[in-house]
Motif scaffolding. Structure first.
Motif, PDB file in Angstrom:
ATOM      1  N   ASP A 130      55.391   8.283  18.825  1.00 24.78           N
ATOM      2  CA  ASP A 130      54.227   7.448  19.150  1.00 24.78           C
ATOM      3  C   ASP A 130      54.135   6.019  18.841  1.00 24.78           C
ATOM      4  O   ASP A 130      53.257   5.206  19.329  1.00 24.78           O
ATOM      5  N   ASP A 131      54.943   5.635  17.734  1.00 30.45           N
ATOM      6  CA  ASP A 131      54.512   4.172  17.245  1.00 30.45           C
ATOM      7  C   ASP A 131      55.503   3.390  17.950  1.00 30.45           C
ATOM      8  O   ASP A 131      55.684   2.191  17.528  1.00 30.45           O
ATOM      9  N   LEU A 133      57.335   0.789  20.862  1.00 30.86           N
ATOM     10  CA  LEU A 133      56.754   0.078  21.862  1.00 30.86           C
ATOM     11  C   LEU A 133      56.495   0.522  23.100  1.00 30.86           C
ATOM     12  O   LEU A 133      57.097   1.251  23.668  1.00 30.86           O
ATOM     13  N   LYS A 134      55.048   0.641  23.352  1.00 33.79           N
ATOM     14  CA  LYS A 134      54.670   1.366  24.664  1.00 33.79           C
ATOM     15  C   LYS A 134      55.413   1.107  25.779  1.00 33.79           C
ATOM     16  O   LYS A 134      55.828   2.137  26.371  1.00 33.79           O
ATOM     17  N   VAL A 135      55.628  -0.282  26.188  1.00 37.94           N
ATOM     18  CA  VAL A 135      56.149  -0.412  27.361  1.00 37.94           C
ATOM     19  C   VAL A 135      57.805   0.040  27.517  1.00 37.94           C
ATOM     20  O   VAL A 135      58.379   0.417  28.413  1.00 37.94           O
ATOM     21  N   LYS A 137      58.672   2.942  26.481  1.00 33.53           N
ATOM     22  CA  LYS A 137      58.784   4.363  26.720  1.00 33.53           C
ATOM     23  C   LYS A 137      58.599   5.060  28.016  1.00 33.53           C
ATOM     24  O   LYS A 137      58.592   6.130  28.557  1.00 33.53           O
ATOM     25  N   GLU A 138      58.080   3.871  29.199  1.00 32.05           N
ATOM     26  CA  GLU A 138      57.478   4.329  30.265  1.00 32.05           C
ATOM     27  C   GLU A 138      58.560   5.018  31.411  1.00 32.05           C
ATOM     28  O   GLU A 138      58.166   5.845  31.981  1.00 32.05           O
ATOM     29  N   ASP A 144      53.727  12.945  32.469  1.00 30.95           N
ATOM     30  CA  ASP A 144      53.185  12.549  31.179  1.00 30.95           C
ATOM     31  C   ASP A 144      54.136  13.272  30.034  1.00 30.95           C
ATOM     32  O   ASP A 144      53.228  13.623  29.135  1.00 30.95           O
ATOM     33  N   ASN A 381      55.674  -7.568  24.640  1.00 32.18           N
ATOM     34  CA  ASN A 381      54.686  -6.875  23.723  1.00 32.18           C
ATOM     35  C   ASN A 381      53.081  -7.252  24.580  1.00 32.18           C
ATOM     36  O   ASN A 381      52.235  -6.228  24.362  1.00 32.18           O
TER      37      ASN A 381
END
Length: 431
Positions: A130-131, A133-135, A137-138, A144, A381
């Motif tokens: 979960d920690d 970098l969000k982008v 993982k997409e 989902d 980011n």
């Protein structure tokens, strides 16, 4: 810059630039034998890191993991990009995948998931994943659920020669398409080749159409058009029209239709040798420019693809991709442990420092020293949307048609409308 092989596009570049072959262990198909009589678990790890320094660094990381987990052995299988794809295609047909394997996500990963061959990592990787970098993982989220853990992320943008911009009277990088076309005209007025393009290889030209489609229609529209099997909407035609406007300015180097990307006379070398002012390429560009040419050093700069006036997309929406590891369905716990080890801050710091990858663990950002890579990381980011490379996001035949049709538009043999119609036709046939 490190090893561009860790990025999907960088690997294509490096394989052409350095003549990569099947330099690593010969691949043996299927999964590992798991546990042995002495209680040792062997996990098989397939990756595409065949160039230095990553080849050595990754082998050292495997040894480090083994030292921390005495009952686990890591069997490394490394292959050049295209050979890896061919071998994986054969394994998918056989129904057996390696314990841990490289993935670019998107449509190819979805095919593997739909075939029931890939482990659902959603619960197994909480909370540490979960920690990340969000982008980053997409590309590995399907319905989902998590099916891949990234180790690399990057984006496509413009790399430019600051000295040539100054010579042409361009005081700052353009932020709109209109300003970009004006910059191209200013460069031409000074007899400077504005843009280098590897027309022979097609995929570099695709970047222009993809980004223009994102800027006119918005990042989410590209996936929606694929799902709806319809790329004939006005925004997609407009994207082609904007690209046609650029082509009409004759911005590319002489002979660009026969130019490769990373050869001594190709796209990267043209920029690296100061013979063209810009190229639209990924974060691996500085290294390939230096490998194929001289490199620009402090004269090299980076800016994001400009916004289109009146478009629905934002300049903060990013086109790019990275690399991740997925697991075969039923892989042993040791494989999950390896993913956690590889996604740790300590490992990411090594990758950033020694191989030039961009970090997916926020704490590793401190290791970035190159100002241009810092600029790329800042864009990632701040990203408000992300679109994976179209030839990974879509089914292979559709991705190839995008490349082919856009290349035809750039060469003057297809209209913007025909590009949209051709991609739509193949999408309907494939789905």
């Amino acid at each position: 810059m490190g090893d561009p092989a860790l990025s999907r596009r960088g690997f294509l570049a490096a394989s052409a630039a350095t003549g990569l072959g099947m330099t690593a262990l010969s691949g043996c198909g299927g999964d590992s034998d798991g546990g042995s009589s002495d209680g040792t678990t062997t996990i098989e790890w397939w990756n595409i890191s065949t160039t230095e320094p990553a080849h050595t660094v990754w082998a050292q990381l495997a040894k480090k993991f083994e030292a921390q987990n005495p009952k686990v052995k890591v069997k490394i299988v490394q292959m050049e990009n295209d050979a890896y794809k061919s071998k994986m295609t054969a394994l998918i047909a056989s129904g057996k995948l390696p314990d841990i394997f490289h993935t670019w996500g998107g449509g190819v990963l979805k095919q593997q998931v739909d075939a029931g061959l890939v482990e659902d990592l959603t619960d197994k990787t909480k909370p540490w994943a979960d920690d990340l970098l969000k982008v980053s993982k997409e590309a590995y989220l399907i319905d989902d659920k998590v099916y891949g853990i990234p180790f690399d992320i990057g984006m496509i943008g413009f790399w430019y020669n600051k000295a040539l911009f100054k010579q042409a009277g361009i005081t700052e990088p353009p932020t709109t398409w209109a300003a970009f076309l004006e910059a191209v005209s200013k460069l031409k007025a000074k007899n400077i080749t504005p843009i280098a393009l590897a027309g022979k290889e097609k995929w570099p030209g695709m970047y222009y159409w993809a980004y223009l489609a994102m800027r006119t229609a918005g990042a989410s529209a590209l996936q929606k058009a694929y799902d709806d099997k319809d790329f004939t909407g006005p925004e997609f035609v407009q994207a082609g029209a904007h690209l046609k406007d650029l082509v009409a300015l004759q911005p590319f180097q002489k002979g660009f239709l026969n130019a490769a990307y990373s050869t001594p006379t190709g796209q990267a070398a043209s920029v690296g040798n100061g013979k063209a002012a810009m190229e639209l390429m990924g974060q691996w560009a500085p290294q390939v420019e230096a490998d194929a040419g001289k490199g620009l050093g402090k004269d090299l700069g980076f800016f994001p693809f400009p916004a289109v006036d009146g478009g629905k997309g934002a300049i903060t929406e990013v086109f790019g991709g990275g690399g991740a590891h997925a697991l075969r369905r039923g892989a042993p716990q040791a494989a999950v442990d390896f993913l956690k080890f590889f996604a740790s801050e300590a490992t990411d710091l090594e990758l950033v420092k020694k191989t030039g990858t961009l970090p997916v663990v926020p704490g590793a950002e401190s290791a970035i020293s190159d100002p241009n890579l810092k600029a790329v990381q800042a864009q990632l980011n701040a990203a408000t949307g992300f679109q994976l490379y179209l030839d990974q996001a879509y089914a292979p035949a559709v991705g190839q048609e995008v490349n082919d049709s856009v290349a035809a538009l750039i060469a003057g043999s297809k209209s913007p409308e025909q590009v949209a119609q051709s991609i739509t036709k193949v999408t309907k046939e494939e789905q």
